[in-house]
Design a protein around this motif. Structure first.
Motif, mmCIF file in Angstrom:
data_model
loop_
_atom_site.group_PDB
_atom_site.id
_atom_site.type_symbol
_atom_site.label_atom_id
_atom_site.label_comp_id
_atom_site.label_asym_id
_atom_site.label_seq_id
_atom_site.Cartn_x
_atom_site.Cartn_y
_atom_site.Cartn_z
ATOM 1 N N SER A 125 -17.434 -62.416 -56.124
ATOM 2 C CA SER A 125 -18.845 -62.696 -56.426
ATOM 3 C C SER A 125 -19.494 -61.455 -57.018
ATOM 4 C CB SER A 125 -19.606 -63.090 -55.154
ATOM 5 O OG SER A 125 -19.002 -64.199 -54.534
ATOM 6 N N LEU A 126 -20.394 -61.666 -57.976
ATOM 7 C CA LEU A 126 -21.169 -60.585 -58.573
ATOM 8 C C LEU A 126 -22.629 -60.820 -58.216
ATOM 9 C CD1 LEU A 126 -21.567 -58.155 -60.543
ATOM 10 C CD2 LEU A 126 -21.734 -59.847 -62.389
ATOM 11 N N TYR A 127 -23.267 -59.774 -57.682
ATOM 12 C CA TYR A 127 -24.668 -59.863 -57.280
ATOM 13 C C TYR A 127 -25.502 -58.819 -58.006
ATOM 14 C CZ TYR A 127 -22.976 -62.548 -53.277
ATOM 15 O OH TYR A 127 -22.394 -63.482 -52.486
ATOM 16 N N ARG A 128 -26.746 -59.207 -58.339
ATOM 17 C CA ARG A 128 -27.783 -58.256 -58.744
ATOM 18 C C ARG A 128 -28.802 -58.319 -57.627
ATOM 19 N NH1 ARG A 128 -30.531 -59.640 -64.043
ATOM 20 N NH2 ARG A 128 -28.769 -60.619 -63.824
ATOM 21 N N ASP A 129 -28.909 -57.238 -56.874
ATOM 22 C CA ASP A 129 -29.679 -57.224 -55.629
ATOM 23 C C ASP A 129 -29.162 -58.380 -54.771
ATOM 24 O OD1 ASP A 129 -31.161 -54.927 -56.347
ATOM 25 O OD2 ASP A 129 -32.546 -56.151 -57.513
ATOM 26 N N SER A 130 -29.980 -59.387 -54.464
ATOM 27 C CA SER A 130 -29.506 -60.510 -53.650
ATOM 28 C C SER A 130 -29.212 -61.760 -54.490
ATOM 29 C CB SER A 130 -30.522 -60.851 -52.564
ATOM 30 O OG SER A 130 -31.753 -61.199 -53.159
ATOM 31 N N GLU A 131 -29.429 -61.680 -55.799
ATOM 32 C CA GLU A 131 -29.192 -62.815 -56.692
ATOM 33 C C GLU A 131 -27.707 -62.885 -57.084
ATOM 34 O OE1 GLU A 131 -30.400 -64.320 -61.203
ATOM 35 O OE2 GLU A 131 -31.047 -62.352 -60.492
ATOM 36 N N GLU A 132 -27.108 -64.041 -56.841
ATOM 37 C CA GLU A 132 -25.713 -64.235 -57.193
ATOM 38 C C GLU A 132 -25.607 -64.615 -58.672
ATOM 39 O OE1 GLU A 132 -22.511 -66.123 -54.532
ATOM 40 O OE2 GLU A 132 -23.173 -67.731 -55.878
ATOM 41 N N LEU A 133 -24.875 -63.806 -59.450
ATOM 42 C CA LEU A 133 -24.718 -64.040 -60.876
ATOM 43 C C LEU A 133 -23.396 -64.721 -61.211
ATOM 44 C CD1 LEU A 133 -25.907 -60.551 -62.172
ATOM 45 C CD2 LEU A 133 -27.270 -62.648 -61.928
ATOM 46 N N TYR A 134 -22.398 -64.534 -60.354
ATOM 47 C CA TYR A 134 -21.058 -65.062 -60.615
ATOM 48 C C TYR A 134 -20.383 -65.303 -59.276
ATOM 49 C CZ TYR A 134 -16.173 -65.130 -62.219
ATOM 50 O OH TYR A 134 -14.873 -65.473 -62.476
ATOM 51 N N ASN A 135 -19.638 -66.413 -59.207
ATOM 52 C CA ASN A 135 -18.952 -66.744 -57.971
ATOM 53 C C ASN A 135 -17.723 -67.580 -58.332
ATOM 54 O OD1 ASN A 135 -18.104 -67.592 -55.472
ATOM 55 N ND2 ASN A 135 -20.163 -68.127 -54.757
ATOM 56 N N GLN A 136 -16.542 -67.065 -58.013
ATOM 57 C CA GLN A 136 -15.319 -67.784 -58.358
ATOM 58 C C GLN A 136 -14.338 -67.712 -57.197
ATOM 59 O OE1 GLN A 136 -14.654 -69.517 -61.323
ATOM 60 N NE2 GLN A 136 -12.895 -70.209 -60.158
ATOM 61 N N ARG A 137 -13.774 -68.873 -56.856
ATOM 62 C CA ARG A 137 -12.758 -68.954 -55.810
ATOM 63 C C ARG A 137 -11.376 -69.040 -56.466
ATOM 64 N NH1 ARG A 137 -12.060 -72.110 -50.352
ATOM 65 N NH2 ARG A 137 -9.814 -72.443 -50.424
ATOM 66 N N PHE A 138 -10.417 -68.353 -55.869
ATOM 67 C CA PHE A 138 -9.035 -68.384 -56.315
ATOM 68 C C PHE A 138 -8.165 -68.788 -55.134
ATOM 69 C CE2 PHE A 138 -11.221 -65.409 -58.989
ATOM 70 C CZ PHE A 138 -10.731 -65.670 -60.253
ATOM 71 N N ASP A 139 -7.442 -69.887 -55.256
ATOM 72 C CA ASP A 139 -6.439 -70.260 -54.263
ATOM 73 C C ASP A 139 -5.127 -69.714 -54.778
ATOM 74 O OD1 ASP A 139 -8.004 -71.643 -52.357
ATOM 75 O OD2 ASP A 139 -8.147 -73.339 -53.720
ATOM 76 N N HIS A 140 -4.834 -68.499 -54.374
ATOM 77 C CA HIS A 140 -3.674 -67.779 -54.913
ATOM 78 C C HIS A 140 -2.426 -68.093 -54.094
ATOM 79 C CE1 HIS A 140 -1.651 -64.745 -57.232
ATOM 80 N NE2 HIS A 140 -1.195 -64.198 -56.123
ATOM 81 N N GLU A 141 -1.362 -68.478 -54.780
ATOM 82 C CA GLU A 141 -0.104 -68.802 -54.117
ATOM 83 C C GLU A 141 0.767 -67.561 -53.967
ATOM 84 O OE1 GLU A 141 3.524 -71.442 -55.481
ATOM 85 O OE2 GLU A 141 1.808 -72.678 -54.862
ATOM 86 N N VAL A 142 1.280 -67.356 -52.764
ATOM 87 C CA VAL A 142 2.139 -66.218 -52.457
ATOM 88 C C VAL A 142 3.412 -66.755 -51.826
ATOM 89 C CG1 VAL A 142 2.356 -64.049 -51.179
ATOM 90 C CG2 VAL A 142 0.117 -64.765 -52.042
ATOM 91 N N ALA A 143 4.559 -66.305 -52.306
ATOM 92 C CA ALA A 143 5.857 -66.721 -51.755
ATOM 93 C C ALA A 143 6.245 -65.775 -50.624
ATOM 94 C CB ALA A 143 6.923 -66.718 -52.837
ATOM 95 N N ILE A 144 6.470 -66.346 -49.448
ATOM 96 C CA ILE A 144 6.905 -65.569 -48.288
ATOM 97 C C ILE A 144 8.403 -65.790 -48.114
ATOM 98 C CG2 ILE A 144 6.731 -65.297 -45.792
ATOM 99 C CD1 ILE A 144 3.870 -66.250 -45.954
ATOM 100 N N SER A 145 9.126 -64.683 -47.962
ATOM 101 C CA SER A 145 10.567 -64.813 -47.732
ATOM 102 C C SER A 145 10.942 -63.983 -46.520
ATOM 103 C CB SER A 145 11.359 -64.347 -48.964
ATOM 104 O OG SER A 145 11.055 -63.007 -49.246
ATOM 105 N N GLY A 146 11.594 -64.616 -45.563
ATOM 106 C CA GLY A 146 12.019 -63.911 -44.358
ATOM 107 C C GLY A 146 10.844 -63.371 -43.579
ATOM 108 N N GLY A 147 11.052 -62.259 -42.899
ATOM 109 C CA GLY A 147 10.002 -61.678 -42.067
ATOM 110 C C GLY A 147 9.302 -60.500 -42.709
ATOM 111 N N ALA A 148 9.553 -60.257 -43.990
ATOM 112 C CA ALA A 148 8.974 -59.092 -44.659
ATOM 113 C C ALA A 148 7.599 -59.393 -45.242
ATOM 114 C CB ALA A 148 9.913 -58.625 -45.773
ATOM 115 N N ALA A 149 6.798 -58.345 -45.339
ATOM 116 C CA ALA A 149 5.484 -58.463 -45.972
ATOM 117 C C ALA A 149 5.665 -58.656 -47.475
ATOM 118 C CB ALA A 149 4.665 -57.203 -45.708
ATOM 119 N N THR A 150 4.752 -59.429 -48.073
ATOM 120 C CA THR A 150 4.776 -59.689 -49.509
ATOM 121 C C THR A 150 3.459 -59.225 -50.103
ATOM 122 O OG1 THR A 150 6.171 -61.626 -49.154
ATOM 123 C CG2 THR A 150 5.026 -61.481 -51.260
ATOM 124 N N GLN A 151 3.529 -58.436 -51.162
ATOM 125 C CA GLN A 151 2.317 -57.972 -51.817
ATOM 126 C C GLN A 151 1.997 -58.854 -53.016
ATOM 127 O OE1 GLN A 151 2.682 -53.806 -52.668
ATOM 128 N NE2 GLN A 151 2.723 -53.256 -50.511
#
Length: 184
Positions: free
Chosen positions: A125-151
């Motif tokens: 989200s982008l704000y000017r003071d308290s006014e919201e100028l931009y708002n975007q949601r991303f449902d980002h897919e991440v592949a998990i393999s085994g017990g290791a952390a994924t960046q």
């Protein structure tokens, strides 16, 4: 014996230089004498221009996903996602400012986690003071393999607004708890 060691060292150096030349993909290899391409010129105005800072919301820096019916039960934790870092860059064209925001995160499988793809809900989200100028949601897919952390990295290049006239803007990045991610 000393002469033999020096010849061996010289041969090893020749081999290193030859291999480096082969790896570079250039016709002159490691001895590339070509001048680098000129970098894009940055104007003084762009250098002095205001590019709003990016902040990670404290409440939205971590996202926990649990198995159904296991909310807040550590043994039912499927995965935990965290925002590691966020950054931005700005471009200016006339009276407009374009922003690119990048979020680096990590997903760690929990005790109830399994290999596969998960979706993490991120919001920029982008704000000017308290006014919201931009708002975007991303449902980002991440592949998990085994017990290791994924960046992962999420990049948003779609932010465009009027050039700021004051230093009163900020970008907020966070995970969104409103809807649970879907496992594929």
């Amino acid at each position: 014996m000393l002469l033999f060691d020096r010849v061996r060292q010289a041969g090893a150096m020749c081999l290193v230089v030859t291999v480096a030349g082969c790896q570079s993909g250039e016709s002159l290899g490691a001895f590339n004498l070509r001048q680098p391409a000129p970098a894009e010129q940055v104007t003084a105005e762009e250098l002095l221009a205001y590019c709003p800072p990016v902040v990670v919301s404290q409440q939205g820096a971590v996202y926990n996903s649990y198995q159904r019916g296991g909310q807040d039960d550590p043994s039912k934790l499927s995965f935990r996602a965290s925002i590691i870092e966020a950054t931005r860059s700005c471009t200016f064209n006339g009276g407009m400012m374009g922003m690119t925001v990048a979020i680096a995160g990590r997903v760690v499988p929990g005790p109830a986690g399994a290999p596969g793809a998960v979706r993490v809900p991120l919001r920029i989200s982008l704000y000017r003071d308290s006014e919201e100028l931009y708002n975007q949601r991303f449902d980002h897919e991440v592949a998990i393999s085994g017990g290791a952390a994924t960046q992962f990295v999420v990049t948003d290049t779609g932010i465009s607004t009027a050039r700021p006239s004051a230093r009163n803007m900020r970008v907020v990045v966070r995970y969104e708890e409103a809807s649970a991610p879907r496992r594929r």
